[in-house]
Design a protein around this motif. Structure first.
Motif, PDB file in Angstrom:
ATOM      1  N   TYR A  44       0.808  -1.208   0.000  1.00  0.00           N
ATOM      2  CA  TYR A  44       0.000   0.000   0.000  1.00  0.00           C
ATOM      3  C   TYR A  44       0.851   1.271   0.000  1.00  0.00           C
ATOM      4  CZ  TYR A  44      -3.988  -2.971   0.899  1.00  0.00           C
ATOM      5  OH  TYR A  44      -4.956  -3.924   0.793  1.00  0.00           O
ATOM      6  N   GLY A  45       2.163   1.152   0.092  1.00  0.00           N
ATOM      7  CA  GLY A  45       3.035   2.326   0.079  1.00  0.00           C
ATOM      8  C   GLY A  45       3.051   3.028  -1.268  1.00  0.00           C
ATOM      9  N   ASN A  46       2.785   2.313  -2.346  1.00  0.00           N
ATOM     10  CA  ASN A  46       2.798   2.901  -3.684  1.00  0.00           C
ATOM     11  C   ASN A  46       1.416   3.333  -4.148  1.00  0.00           C
ATOM     12  OD1 ASN A  46       5.530   2.606  -4.061  1.00  0.00           O
ATOM     13  ND2 ASN A  46       5.323   0.532  -4.857  1.00  0.00           N
ATOM     14  N   ILE A  47       0.450   3.351  -3.265  1.00  0.00           N
ATOM     15  CA  ILE A  47      -0.913   3.643  -3.676  1.00  0.00           C
ATOM     16  C   ILE A  47      -1.059   5.083  -4.185  1.00  0.00           C
ATOM     17  CG2 ILE A  47      -1.955   4.460  -1.529  1.00  0.00           C
ATOM     18  CD1 ILE A  47      -4.220   2.446  -2.082  1.00  0.00           C
ATOM     19  N   ALA A  48      -0.286   6.005  -3.674  1.00  0.00           N
ATOM     20  CA  ALA A  48      -0.358   7.387  -4.144  1.00  0.00           C
ATOM     21  C   ALA A  48       0.427   7.580  -5.435  1.00  0.00           C
ATOM     22  CB  ALA A  48       0.167   8.330  -3.069  1.00  0.00           C
ATOM     23  N   LEU A  49       1.428   6.751  -5.674  1.00  0.00           N
ATOM     24  CA  LEU A  49       2.240   6.889  -6.878  1.00  0.00           C
ATOM     25  C   LEU A  49       1.586   6.227  -8.085  1.00  0.00           C
ATOM     26  CD1 LEU A  49       5.720   6.115  -5.325  1.00  0.00           C
ATOM     27  CD2 LEU A  49       4.760   8.348  -5.881  1.00  0.00           C
ATOM     28  N   LYS A  50       0.900   5.143  -7.856  1.00  0.00           N
ATOM     29  CA  LYS A  50       0.264   4.414  -8.950  1.00  0.00           C
ATOM     30  C   LYS A  50      -1.248   4.588  -8.857  1.00  0.00           C
ATOM     31  CE  LYS A  50       3.940   1.052  -9.043  1.00  0.00           C
ATOM     32  NZ  LYS A  50       4.332  -0.339  -8.907  1.00  0.00           N
ATOM     33  N   ASP A  51      -1.710   5.796  -9.205  1.00  0.00           N
ATOM     34  CA  ASP A  51      -3.128   6.084  -9.061  1.00  0.00           C
ATOM     35  C   ASP A  51      -3.792   6.448 -10.382  1.00  0.00           C
ATOM     36  OD1 ASP A  51      -1.876   8.486  -9.371  1.00  0.00           O
ATOM     37  OD2 ASP A  51      -3.054   9.543  -7.872  1.00  0.00           O
ATOM     38  N   ASP A  52      -3.179   6.100 -11.507  1.00  0.00           N
ATOM     39  CA  ASP A  52      -3.817   6.332 -12.794  1.00  0.00           C
ATOM     40  C   ASP A  52      -4.944   5.331 -12.988  1.00  0.00           C
ATOM     41  OD1 ASP A  52      -2.159   8.421 -13.440  1.00  0.00           O
ATOM     42  OD2 ASP A  52      -0.704   7.146 -14.502  1.00  0.00           O
ATOM     43  N   ILE A  53      -5.835   5.652 -13.910  1.00  0.00           N
ATOM     44  CA  ILE A  53      -6.987   4.789 -14.145  1.00  0.00           C
ATOM     45  C   ILE A  53      -6.570   3.456 -14.774  1.00  0.00           C
ATOM     46  CG2 ILE A  53      -7.536   5.694 -16.433  1.00  0.00           C
ATOM     47  CD1 ILE A  53     -10.125   4.935 -13.745  1.00  0.00           C
ATOM     48  N   ALA A  56      -2.917  -1.176 -12.251  1.00  0.00           N
ATOM     49  CA  ALA A  56      -3.531  -2.324 -11.575  1.00  0.00           C
ATOM     50  C   ALA A  56      -3.807  -1.968 -10.120  1.00  0.00           C
ATOM     51  CB  ALA A  56      -2.586  -3.519 -11.640  1.00  0.00           C
ATOM     52  N   PRO A  57      -4.894  -2.474  -9.560  1.00  0.00           N
ATOM     53  CA  PRO A  57      -5.186  -2.178  -8.157  1.00  0.00           C
ATOM     54  C   PRO A  57      -4.177  -2.842  -7.219  1.00  0.00           C
ATOM     55  CG  PRO A  57      -6.790  -3.713  -9.043  1.00  0.00           C
ATOM     56  CD  PRO A  57      -5.942  -3.282 -10.186  1.00  0.00           C
ATOM     57  N   VAL A  58      -4.044  -2.270  -6.040  1.00  0.00           N
ATOM     58  CA  VAL A  58      -3.096  -2.809  -5.069  1.00  0.00           C
ATOM     59  C   VAL A  58      -3.535  -4.190  -4.611  1.00  0.00           C
ATOM     60  CG1 VAL A  58      -2.094  -2.469  -2.800  1.00  0.00           C
ATOM     61  CG2 VAL A  58      -2.393  -0.530  -4.323  1.00  0.00           C
ATOM     62  N   SER A  59      -4.786  -4.319  -4.274  1.00  0.00           N
ATOM     63  CA  SER A  59      -5.328  -5.626  -3.905  1.00  0.00           C
ATOM     64  C   SER A  59      -6.563  -5.862  -4.765  1.00  0.00           C
ATOM     65  CB  SER A  59      -5.671  -5.692  -2.422  1.00  0.00           C
ATOM     66  OG  SER A  59      -6.627  -4.718  -2.100  1.00  0.00           O
ATOM     67  N   PRO A  60      -6.559  -6.915  -5.553  1.00  0.00           N
ATOM     68  CA  PRO A  60      -7.701  -7.161  -6.438  1.00  0.00           C
ATOM     69  C   PRO A  60      -8.957  -7.472  -5.640  1.00  0.00           C
ATOM     70  CG  PRO A  60      -6.185  -9.001  -6.496  1.00  0.00           C
ATOM     71  CD  PRO A  60      -5.540  -7.925  -5.683  1.00  0.00           C
ATOM     72  N   ILE A  61     -10.064  -6.995  -6.143  1.00  0.00           N
ATOM     73  CA  ILE A  61     -11.346  -7.224  -5.493  1.00  0.00           C
ATOM     74  C   ILE A  61     -12.014  -8.408  -6.171  1.00  0.00           C
ATOM     75  CG2 ILE A  61     -13.604  -6.242  -4.990  1.00  0.00           C
ATOM     76  CD1 ILE A  61     -12.270  -3.487  -5.118  1.00  0.00           C
ATOM     77  N   SER A  62     -12.420  -9.360  -5.392  1.00  0.00           N
ATOM     78  CA  SER A  62     -13.119 -10.522  -5.958  1.00  0.00           C
ATOM     79  C   SER A  62     -14.547 -10.551  -5.423  1.00  0.00           C
ATOM     80  CB  SER A  62     -12.387 -11.814  -5.606  1.00  0.00           C
ATOM     81  OG  SER A  62     -12.435 -12.021  -4.212  1.00  0.00           O
ATOM     82  N   ASP A  63     -15.412 -11.129  -6.226  1.00  0.00           N
ATOM     83  CA  ASP A  63     -16.818 -11.245  -5.819  1.00  0.00           C
ATOM     84  C   ASP A  63     -17.043 -12.426  -4.880  1.00  0.00           C
ATOM     85  OD1 ASP A  63     -17.457  -9.037  -7.319  1.00  0.00           O
ATOM     86  OD2 ASP A  63     -17.909 -10.231  -9.118  1.00  0.00           O
ATOM     87  N   ASP A  64     -16.061 -13.312  -4.810  1.00  0.00           N
ATOM     88  CA  ASP A  64     -16.198 -14.487  -3.941  1.00  0.00           C
ATOM     89  C   ASP A  64     -16.017 -14.090  -2.485  1.00  0.00           C
ATOM     90  OD1 ASP A  64     -16.386 -15.887  -6.285  1.00  0.00           O
ATOM     91  OD2 ASP A  64     -14.271 -16.492  -6.274  1.00  0.00           O
TER      92      ASP A  64
END
Length: 67
Positions: A44-53, A56-64
Motif C-alpha cells: 500500500y506504500g505505492n498507492i499514491a504513486l500508482k493512481d492512474d486509471i 492495476a489495483p493494489v489488492s484485487p477485489i473478488s466477488d467471492d
C-alpha cells in the motif's frame, strides 16, 4: 567520580540502549512484513504513486466471499 563523568556514562548507556531498540524495531518491521491474516501492507506504500486509471489495483477485489 564527579557528576559530569557520571552523566557521560549515563548518556552513553542511554544512547546505546536506544540504538539497540531502534535496530530491533527495524528488524521487526522487515522480518514481519505480513500480519496475521497474511496481508502485506507494504504494498500500500505505492498507492499514491500508482493512481492512474490504467494502473492495476493494489489488492484485487473478488466477488467471492472468502471464509
Amino acid at each position: 567520580m564527579d557528576i559530569a563523568e557520571l552523566q557521560a556514562y549515563g548518556y552513553f548507556a542511554l544512547t546505546a540502549t536506544l540504538v539497540v531498540i531502534l535496530y530491533g524495531y527495524i528488524y521487526h518491521l522487515y522480518s514481519k512484513r505480513e500480519d496475521a491474516d497474511g496481508h502485506d501492507y507494504e504494498d500500500y506504500g505505492n498507492i499514491a504513486l500508482k493512481d492512474d486509471i490504467d494502473d492495476a489495483p493494489v489488492s484485487p477485489i473478488s466477488d467471492d466471499k472468502e471464509k
